[in-house]
Scaffold this motif. Sequence first.
Motif, mmCIF file in Angstrom:
data_model
loop_
_atom_site.group_PDB
_atom_site.id
_atom_site.type_symbol
_atom_site.label_atom_id
_atom_site.label_comp_id
_atom_site.label_asym_id
_atom_site.label_seq_id
_atom_site.Cartn_x
_atom_site.Cartn_y
_atom_site.Cartn_z
ATOM 1 N N LYS A 111 32.384 -17.159 -10.344
ATOM 2 C CA LYS A 111 33.207 -16.181 -8.941
ATOM 3 C C LYS A 111 33.646 -15.068 -10.317
ATOM 4 C CE LYS A 111 36.139 -16.307 -5.892
ATOM 5 N NZ LYS A 111 37.042 -16.927 -4.175
ATOM 6 N N ARG A 112 34.427 -15.542 -11.205
ATOM 7 C CA ARG A 112 35.261 -14.087 -12.129
ATOM 8 C C ARG A 112 33.914 -13.627 -12.874
ATOM 9 N NH1 ARG A 112 39.974 -15.685 -15.853
ATOM 10 N NH2 ARG A 112 40.697 -16.395 -14.183
ATOM 11 N N PHE A 113 33.659 -13.843 -13.213
ATOM 12 C CA PHE A 113 32.626 -12.839 -14.334
ATOM 13 C C PHE A 113 31.430 -12.661 -13.250
ATOM 14 C CE2 PHE A 113 34.248 -15.608 -17.727
ATOM 15 C CZ PHE A 113 34.955 -15.160 -18.338
ATOM 16 N N ALA A 114 31.677 -12.625 -11.904
ATOM 17 C CA ALA A 114 30.266 -12.257 -10.949
ATOM 18 C C ALA A 114 31.061 -9.939 -11.218
ATOM 19 C CB ALA A 114 30.674 -12.522 -9.431
ATOM 20 N N LYS A 115 29.701 -9.446 -11.043
ATOM 21 C CA LYS A 115 30.090 -7.601 -10.654
ATOM 22 C C LYS A 115 30.582 -8.123 -9.387
ATOM 23 C CE LYS A 115 26.207 -6.200 -13.525
ATOM 24 N NZ LYS A 115 25.316 -5.760 -13.648
ATOM 25 N N ASP A 116 30.500 -8.816 -7.901
ATOM 26 C CA ASP A 116 31.040 -8.781 -7.054
ATOM 27 C C ASP A 116 31.838 -10.424 -6.463
ATOM 28 O OD1 ASP A 116 28.316 -9.858 -6.942
ATOM 29 O OD2 ASP A 116 27.923 -8.667 -4.769
ATOM 30 N N GLU A 148 33.471 -10.523 -4.158
ATOM 31 C CA GLU A 148 33.553 -11.084 -2.863
ATOM 32 C C GLU A 148 32.545 -12.635 -2.161
ATOM 33 O OE1 GLU A 148 32.635 -6.831 -3.323
ATOM 34 O OE2 GLU A 148 34.093 -7.948 -4.846
ATOM 35 N N SER A 149 31.731 -11.971 -2.717
ATOM 36 C CA SER A 149 30.540 -12.355 -1.979
ATOM 37 C C SER A 149 30.806 -13.710 -2.290
ATOM 38 C CB SER A 149 29.056 -11.845 -2.401
ATOM 39 O OG SER A 149 28.978 -11.988 -4.196
ATOM 40 N N PHE A 150 31.161 -14.309 -3.217
ATOM 41 C CA PHE A 150 31.499 -15.763 -2.946
ATOM 42 C C PHE A 150 31.591 -16.625 -1.947
ATOM 43 C CE2 PHE A 150 29.914 -15.149 -7.347
ATOM 44 C CZ PHE A 150 29.159 -16.464 -8.163
ATOM 45 N N GLY A 151 31.644 -18.063 -1.388
ATOM 46 C CA GLY A 151 31.829 -18.560 -0.309
ATOM 47 C C GLY A 151 31.230 -18.360 0.790
ATOM 48 N N LYS A 152 30.492 -16.720 1.076
ATOM 49 C CA LYS A 152 29.270 -16.178 2.340
ATOM 50 C C LYS A 152 28.004 -17.302 2.034
ATOM 51 C CE LYS A 152 32.834 -12.578 2.320
ATOM 52 N NZ LYS A 152 33.083 -11.214 2.186
ATOM 53 N N GLY A 153 27.555 -17.613 1.072
ATOM 54 C CA GLY A 153 26.005 -18.305 0.938
ATOM 55 C C GLY A 153 25.377 -17.862 -0.348
ATOM 56 N N ARG A 154 26.116 -17.544 -1.491
ATOM 57 C CA ARG A 154 25.144 -17.042 -3.208
ATOM 58 C C ARG A 154 24.711 -18.537 -3.220
ATOM 59 N NH1 ARG A 154 27.694 -11.715 -6.138
ATOM 60 N NH2 ARG A 154 26.236 -12.136 -7.770
ATOM 61 N N ILE A 155 24.192 -18.115 -4.162
ATOM 62 C CA ILE A 155 23.386 -18.980 -4.715
ATOM 63 C C ILE A 155 23.590 -19.390 -5.776
ATOM 64 C CG2 ILE A 155 21.252 -17.685 -5.911
ATOM 65 C CD1 ILE A 155 19.146 -20.110 -4.829
ATOM 66 N N GLU A 156 24.870 -18.564 -6.630
ATOM 67 C CA GLU A 156 25.329 -18.891 -7.960
ATOM 68 C C GLU A 156 26.657 -20.259 -7.737
ATOM 69 O OE1 GLU A 156 25.475 -14.966 -8.880
ATOM 70 O OE2 GLU A 156 26.374 -15.624 -10.620
#
Lengths: 180, 504
Positions: B284-289, B291-299
């Motif tokens: 999550k920290r190294f992702a560009k976005d 805020e998209s985590f926790g909403k159904g992101r495959i990563e």
Amino acid sequence: MSQTDLEIIVDDPTAPEDGSPSVVSSGTIEIFVCLLLLALAATLGYDNWRTGASWDSTGPEPGYFPFYLSVILGGGSLYGLIAAFVAHRAASESFVTRAQARRVMAVFVPTLLFCLVMQFLGLYVASFLLIAGFMRLVGKIALWKSLLTAFLFTAIMFVTFDIAFDVIMPKGPLEAAFGY
Amino acid sequence: MEAFGLLLHGFAVLLTWKTLVLMMFGLVLGIFVGVLPGLGGPNGVAILLPLTFTMDPTSAIVMLSCIYWGALFGGAITSILFNIPGEAWSVATTFDGYPMAQQGRAAEALTAAFTSSFIGSLVAVLLITFLAPMISSFALKFGPPEFFAVYLLTFCSFVGLGREAKHKTVISMSLGLLLAGVGMDTVSGNLRMTFGSAELLRGINFLVAVIGLFGISEILLTMEERLALRGHAASISLRVVLSVWKDLPKYWVTLLRSSFIGCWLGITPGGAIAASFMGYNLAKRFAKDPESFGKGRIEGVFAPETAAHASGTSALLPMLALGIPGSGTAAILLGGLMVWGLNPGPLLFVEHKDFVWGLIASMYLGNVVGLVLVLTTVPIFASILRVPFAAVAPMIVVSCAIGAFAIQNAMFDIWLMLGFGVVGYVFKKIGIPLAPFTLALVLGNRAEDAFRLSMIGVGGNLKVFWSNGLVGSITTLAIVLLFWPVIDRLLRCVGWPRQAKPAV
């Protein structure tokens, strides 16, 4: 790969109701557990000191290592006791509600009876009684399903452990009547 | 290259019909164990251990380790489809896995979870293959002080790096170590802490304790909660699997980073729970976005699953190479080794090559077969949850009783199991961790023997633990880890950057 769609809905008719009153707070249980552990540490510490917790000509005596562990356990419990007393004033989170306690007892009491009955009737008969009784009385599952499931499970366990893998389980009069 | 040759030998040992059948049997049982509420990897392995008493050690460990792989795979099914983490390390998987299922992408999430589990395990198995022989040959130079220092390091890192209150970890660990000493003293033959009881002469078998702590207590906890499930549709088609696999290279950094974190926290006893959260947080920290985590992101599925499985698998490395388990399940497998008359530790690689390399080969094969099995049978395994808990709970209780009795053929152990069940229930509810207790119970006698042997030669002088560079470094590191929270605070006072904390 499988193409089967899966949609599972399981309701729990015996679920504990919301807003059930608390039986005891976590803080109280923490204090109780710390007191018990403190008493255990004192008992074990005394026993190890009695066995010998110092050095003789051959090295450390048998109670040396466990004696100091008792001291550490006692220290940790004492710290926990003080911490629980301090936190107890601030917050009193529920350890178990009345509805939850009832459900826990619904498993614990039959398990206790199962262990007791096992000593007289053997493991397989006790297992049959536990599974059938639990399914029927707690789960409110149809009698024939409860009896059939209990019989099949017990039979599979008997064949797997006693016959296939040669792991001998405690037997009772019923098994003796069949020559086991 | 030597390791490669030995690995091929391991495959030769493994590839018999009997072992392959046991492997499949273990995997299926393991997935069952992972999916069923109230059972988990450590408990499943402990309960089924008696089945292996009459087998040869290689077949036995292959079956047990496959139960372990199966349980790791099975946990993801309930996390993603039902938002119920079967194990604590699956919690982070629910953050994005369940939203994906809600969006109708359950198959994608499941494929991602199983694939990343496989990748994490594969990286850890590769590490074990090449590192374990090196560590074990190095450990052959160890004497009692070095071994005690390593045990101390394990215990101290649990206290210093654990997330629970420190005094609770200390209580749990010292209680485990004390109970390990109950019975006849192996050195002098004296009786300790038996209080005149003939039953306690045998000591407290850690498997009985584990079955009670993890099995009976889990039933009590599961029963306490509402057992209503509402699952999402899952249909894993070859097209979905291939599409997820095609995108894998895009996530190579996440997969590699999570594998590394998992391996590190598996070898040091940080555990799979910490690994999964750390893997998720860093992704999550190294992702560009973020805020998209926790909403159904495959990563968000890839990262925790890879880290947790790398950790769970690499926990077997210190068990094989040093005889020190890195996790609860590894501790149970170590107990199995002792039951089968094998002495875990560096000598295992010298004296029982067939066994060690057969096990390592089974890790490769078990993961491949496990991956194919879960991808093809998800609906079947998930439908186990249709079985009412009122039928599952007594069956688990009976299995626990069978497991506890079979270890020493003692009725007393059944009562002991029940007692540990109550202890486990209370401890879990008040936050006293059970993993340090289990580890201490397993390692207690070995640690005490190493301590006493170290002290005998030097007349009780504690300086023996700093008598050379090797033992001195390990002991010092142990003390640093023990006081790590204090050291960390001091470092932050002087401007050291704050360490990342798990989200939960």
